[in-house]
Design a protein around this motif. Structure first.
Motif, PDB file in Angstrom:
ATOM      1  N   PHE A  61       0.732  -1.314  -0.026  1.00  0.00           N
ATOM      2  CA  PHE A  61      -0.021   0.230   0.024  1.00  0.00           C
ATOM      3  C   PHE A  61       0.803   1.217  -0.077  1.00  0.00           C
ATOM      4  N   PHE A  62       1.955   1.238   0.690  1.00  0.00           N
ATOM      5  CA  PHE A  62       2.852   2.443   0.669  1.00  0.00           C
ATOM      6  C   PHE A  62       3.505   2.815  -0.464  1.00  0.00           C
ATOM      7  N   THR A  63       4.079   1.701  -1.279  1.00  0.00           N
ATOM      8  CA  THR A  63       4.894   2.052  -2.532  1.00  0.00           C
ATOM      9  C   THR A  63       3.673   2.082  -3.572  1.00  0.00           C
ATOM     10  N   ASN A  64       2.457   1.485  -3.411  1.00  0.00           N
ATOM     11  CA  ASN A  64       1.483   1.696  -4.484  1.00  0.00           C
ATOM     12  C   ASN A  64       0.900   3.205  -4.512  1.00  0.00           C
ATOM     13  N   ALA A  65       0.890   3.834  -3.408  1.00  0.00           N
ATOM     14  CA  ALA A  65       0.420   5.227  -3.247  1.00  0.00           C
ATOM     15  C   ALA A  65       1.370   6.213  -3.530  1.00  0.00           C
ATOM     16  N   TYR A  66       2.792   5.857  -2.982  1.00  0.00           N
ATOM     17  CA  TYR A  66       3.626   7.215  -2.695  1.00  0.00           C
ATOM     18  C   TYR A  66       5.024   6.626  -3.693  1.00  0.00           C
TER      19      TYR A  66
END
Length: 113
Positions: A61-66
Motif C-alpha cells: 500500500f505504501f509503494t502503490n500510493a507514494y
C-alpha cells in the motif's frame, strides 16, 4: 517362468553385526522443554508472524500510493520480495539458534568429561 535365485553368500539385513554402522543419532526433542520454549521461541515466532503479515501488506500500500504512483504490478512485486525477506530471515535465525544450541550441548559435554 521365473526361477527363484538363492544366493547364500549375500548378507541380509539380519546378518550385519553393527560394524561400520553410523554413530548414535541425536534423538533429543525438536521442541525444547516448556520453560525454555515459552520465553524466546514464542516471542520469535510471534514477531516473524507479525512481520509476515504487516510488512508485505504495508509495503504494497505504501509503494502503490507514494513510490510507484498507482502501478500495482511493481508494488505487488516489492511486497512479494518483502515476504521472501522475512521468510529468509526466519530461516537464517532458526539455523543460528540450532547451531547455538549444539555448541552449548558440546560445551556441557566437555565440562562433564
Amino acid at each position: 517362468m521365473t526361477t527363484r535365485r538363492i544366493v547364500s553368500d549375500e548378507k541380509t539385513s539380519l546378518d550385519y553385526d553393527g560394524k561400520g554402522a553410523p554413530g548414535p543419532s541425536n534423538t533429543s526433542p525438536a521442541v525444547p522443554s516448556v520453560p525454555d520454549f515459552s520465553s524466546g521461541v514464542i516471542f520469535k515466532l510471534m514477531s516473524f508472524t507479525f512481520a509476515m503479515i504487516t510488512l508485505p501488506i504495508g509495503t504494497y500500500f505504501f509503494t502503490n500510493a507514494y513510490v510507484f504512483n498507482g502501478n500495482a504490478t511493481y508494488a505487488g512485486g516489492l511486497a512479494a520480495l518483502m515476504a521472501n525477506v522475512v521468510l529468509i530471515g526466519y530461516v537464517i535465525m532458526a539455523f543460528m539458534d540450532d547451531q547455538k544450541e549444539l555448541a552449548e550441548e558440546a560445551e556441557k559435554e566437555r565440562k562433564n568429561l
